[in-house]
Write an enzyme that holds these catalytic residues in place. Structure first.
Site, PDB file in Angstrom:
ATOM      1  N   ARG A  14      -5.065  59.807  13.610  1.00 47.95           N
ATOM      2  CA  ARG A  14      -3.887  60.471  12.111  1.00 47.95           C
ATOM      3  C   ARG A  14      -3.239  61.269  13.278  1.00 47.95           C
ATOM      4  O   ARG A  14      -2.879  61.820  13.599  1.00 47.95           O
ATOM      5  CB  ARG A  14      -4.831  61.487  11.094  1.00 47.95           C
ATOM      6  CG  ARG A  14      -5.933  60.923  10.633  1.00 47.95           C
ATOM      7  CD  ARG A  14      -6.192  62.108   9.547  1.00 47.95           C
ATOM      8  NE  ARG A  14      -7.209  61.349   8.814  1.00 47.95           N
ATOM      9  CZ  ARG A  14      -8.029  62.405   7.875  1.00 47.95           C
ATOM     10  NH1 ARG A  14      -8.104  63.211   7.594  1.00 47.95           N
ATOM     11  NH2 ARG A  14      -9.154  61.620   7.349  1.00 47.95           N
ATOM     12  N   ARG A  73      -6.786  70.402  13.775  1.00 50.75           N
ATOM     13  CA  ARG A  73      -5.905  69.137  13.663  1.00 50.75           C
ATOM     14  C   ARG A  73      -5.279  68.481  14.931  1.00 50.75           C
ATOM     15  O   ARG A  73      -4.531  68.780  15.349  1.00 50.75           O
ATOM     16  CB  ARG A  73      -5.070  69.625  13.104  1.00 50.75           C
ATOM     17  CG  ARG A  73      -4.526  68.347  11.769  1.00 50.75           C
ATOM     18  CD  ARG A  73      -2.688  69.332  10.828  1.00 50.75           C
ATOM     19  NE  ARG A  73      -3.071  69.991  10.517  1.00 50.75           N
ATOM     20  CZ  ARG A  73      -3.530  69.674   9.033  1.00 50.75           C
ATOM     21  NH1 ARG A  73      -2.959  68.438   8.275  1.00 50.75           N
ATOM     22  NH2 ARG A  73      -3.842  70.726   7.733  1.00 50.75           N
ATOM     23  N   GLU A 121     -11.250  74.257   6.320  1.00 55.95           N
ATOM     24  CA  GLU A 121     -12.200  72.922   6.045  1.00 55.95           C
ATOM     25  C   GLU A 121     -13.088  72.466   7.152  1.00 55.95           C
ATOM     26  O   GLU A 121     -12.469  72.163   7.997  1.00 55.95           O
ATOM     27  CB  GLU A 121     -11.107  72.249   5.458  1.00 55.95           C
ATOM     28  CG  GLU A 121     -11.295  71.143   4.670  1.00 55.95           C
ATOM     29  CD  GLU A 121     -10.604  69.952   4.701  1.00 55.95           C
ATOM     30  OE1 GLU A 121     -10.782  68.674   4.063  1.00 55.95           O
ATOM     31  OE2 GLU A 121      -9.152  70.511   4.581  1.00 55.95           O
ATOM     32  N   SER A 180     -14.169  66.978   2.255  1.00 57.24           N
ATOM     33  CA  SER A 180     -13.682  67.327   1.221  1.00 57.24           C
ATOM     34  C   SER A 180     -14.329  66.182   0.839  1.00 57.24           C
ATOM     35  O   SER A 180     -14.308  65.050   0.923  1.00 57.24           O
ATOM     36  CB  SER A 180     -11.980  66.344   1.084  1.00 57.24           C
ATOM     37  OG  SER A 180     -11.197  67.988   1.548  1.00 57.24           O
ATOM     38  N   ARG A 233     -15.025  69.906  13.960  1.00 54.14           N
ATOM     39  CA  ARG A 233     -14.363  71.302  12.906  1.00 54.14           C
ATOM     40  C   ARG A 233     -15.929  71.973  13.059  1.00 54.14           C
ATOM     41  O   ARG A 233     -16.792  73.047  12.707  1.00 54.14           O
ATOM     42  CB  ARG A 233     -14.228  70.782  11.357  1.00 54.14           C
ATOM     43  CG  ARG A 233     -12.784  71.041  11.844  1.00 54.14           C
ATOM     44  CD  ARG A 233     -12.165  70.473  10.420  1.00 54.14           C
ATOM     45  NE  ARG A 233     -10.762  70.339  10.601  1.00 54.14           N
ATOM     46  CZ  ARG A 233     -10.113  70.060   9.708  1.00 54.14           C
ATOM     47  NH1 ARG A 233      -9.952  71.242   8.495  1.00 54.14           N
ATOM     48  NH2 ARG A 233      -8.367  69.994  10.253  1.00 54.14           N
TER      49      ARG A 233
END
Length: 435
Positions: free
Chosen positions: A264, A279, A351, A354, A392
């Protein structure tokens, strides 16, 4: 994407649903309105022209029986009417193509059960599992722990690739590999089929799940006339596996899990979470993807959420589930739950997954369908969720299982995947001198 017929039939109704997402969603739909009106005009005009064309053909047939010269003269007029029909059809095709291109930029309307809100402050906590660990000392964030233990390296990664990349070393690398295998094993035991997908996909594939054209700037791609894109998540190739297919009645639901690296550019996230693993431009994730019927997708959404939570329960990681509000949902989702793990070193929930129901929004793009009880094809509902983000999970383990002496306990469920290792202790690796 939205159904063109539904938008044209009830533009105001669709607009009201999108308004719950905010002004930007309504603005994305706005250019469709005049084109939808023109589409209706052209359809009525074509209906009239074709009726006239049919009537003229009938008159000409009769004339040719009685007065051939008059019949030939009438044919010349019919050719002009035929040209008008072709012109109207060509304009209609152009208008519909423009509408379809615009609809690719319009997000999925939220379900009625999604709470209204502008941003993450409007999200609702719906459940929590476990308790925050009582550490009894000032906890450290994972980037300090990883550096002190010698298992996470950022300066060397920056030398190779720039910012937002990490090298995992020794036990750190083994930990990611162990977590990946553990996640896959749990999900396979719960009915998922394991997939190892391509990591480079076409623009058509990216469009199918909604990454293109809306999020082009967040993607990495190759050069050339027909570029390939590095996947931002395994959701993209796995969901597109059944593009242009029809499942027979009774085949659904179908459940897949897939490990992949994810890439990303994070163009819209400058300055956010720049320290540590939160991130990154490249990270690892186990993704869950389901194809379900319209009738069962709500239940499958709840089941997928539980599947993602299950790996965290087995690892003993305190976490909570929040229902995202209308202003915090992803582009393709009609309803999303976030799973957030507690990170004591950051004094915050972060987070880790999702889990989204996209209903028929993606299926309309990729034309994946199933036969209902009546035998007629219907659009599938697609669902996806992280099961879970590997990096994570490393963050959560380091921060929740850290000890006062700087070591980190290994969760019991993970020890068989690490050769029985019970504790992560500091390790040293040879380093040269920079010249």
């Amino acid at each position: 994407m939205l159904d063109l017929k539904a938008v044209v039939a009830d533009y105001e109704g669709v607009e009201r649903k999108l308004a719950r997402r905010g002004v930007a969603a309504v603005d994305a739909l706005a250019p469709v309105k005049p084109l939808a009106a023109r589409r209706r005009e052209l359809n009525l005009l074509l209906e009239k022209q074709k009726k006239e064309q049919g009537e003229a053909n009938g008159r000409i047939r009769e004339l040719m029986k009685t007065d051939k010269a008059a019949g030939e003269k009438a044919r010349a007029g019919l050719r002009a009417l035929g040209d008008a029909v072709k012109g109207s059809e060509a304009e209609l095709g152009e208008v519909e193509a423009r509408i379809q291109a615009l609809l690719l930029l319009v997000p999925n309307p939220p379900q009625e059960s999604v709470p209204a809100g502008a941003d993450e402050h409007g999200n609702l906590q719906v459940s929590a599992w476990g308790e925050k660990p009582a550490l009894g000392f000032a906890p450290k964030p994972h980037w300090e722990l990883g550096e002190a233990l010698g298992i996470l390296e950022w300066p060397q990664a920056a030398k190779l690739s720039g910012s937002r990349f990490t090298i995992s070393k020794g036990v750190g690398a083994r930990l990611e590999r162990a977590l990946t295998a553990f996640f896959i094993d749990v999900h396979v035991s719960r009915g998922y089929t394991e997939i190892l997908p391509p990591y480079l996909v076409s623009g058509e594939t990216m469009t199918g799940t909604g990454q293109l054209p809306k999020f082009e700037e967040d993607l990495f791609k190759t050069d050339g006339a027909s570029p390939l894109y590095l996947i931002p998540t395994a959701e993209v190739p796995v969901t597109n596996m059944h593009r242009d297919e029809i499942f027979e009645a009774g085949a659904l639901p179908i459940s897949y899990c897939a490990f992949s690296p994810c890439f990303r550019a994070e163009a819209g996230a400058a300055g956010r979470d720049t320290r540590g693993l939160m991130r990154q431009h490249q990270f690892h994730k186990v993704e869950l993807v389901k194809f379900a019927s319209a009738e069962s997708s709500g239940a499958e959404h709840d089941r997928m959420l539980d599947d993602a939570c299950e790996v965290l329960r087995r690892l003993g990681l305190h976490h909570r589930v929040v229902l995202l509000c209308t202003g915090d949902m992803g582009f393709s989702s009609s309803k999303t739950y976030d799973i957030e793990v507690w990170c004591p070193g950051q004094d915050a929930y972060r987070e880790i997954s999702s889990v989204s129901n996209c209903e028929d929004f993606q299926a309309r793009r990729i034309k994946v369908r199933y036969r209902g009880a009546d035998g007629k094809p219907r659009l599938c509902h697609t669902l996806n969720g992280s099961g879970v983000a590997v990096g994570r999970a490393v963050v959560a383990i380091l921060e929740q299982y850290q000890q006062a002496d700087g070591t980190v306990l290994v969760p019991e469920a993970l020890r068989p995947y690490l050769g029985g290792l019970e504790r992560i202790v500091a390790q040293k690796f040879p380093r040269g001198v920079e010249r």
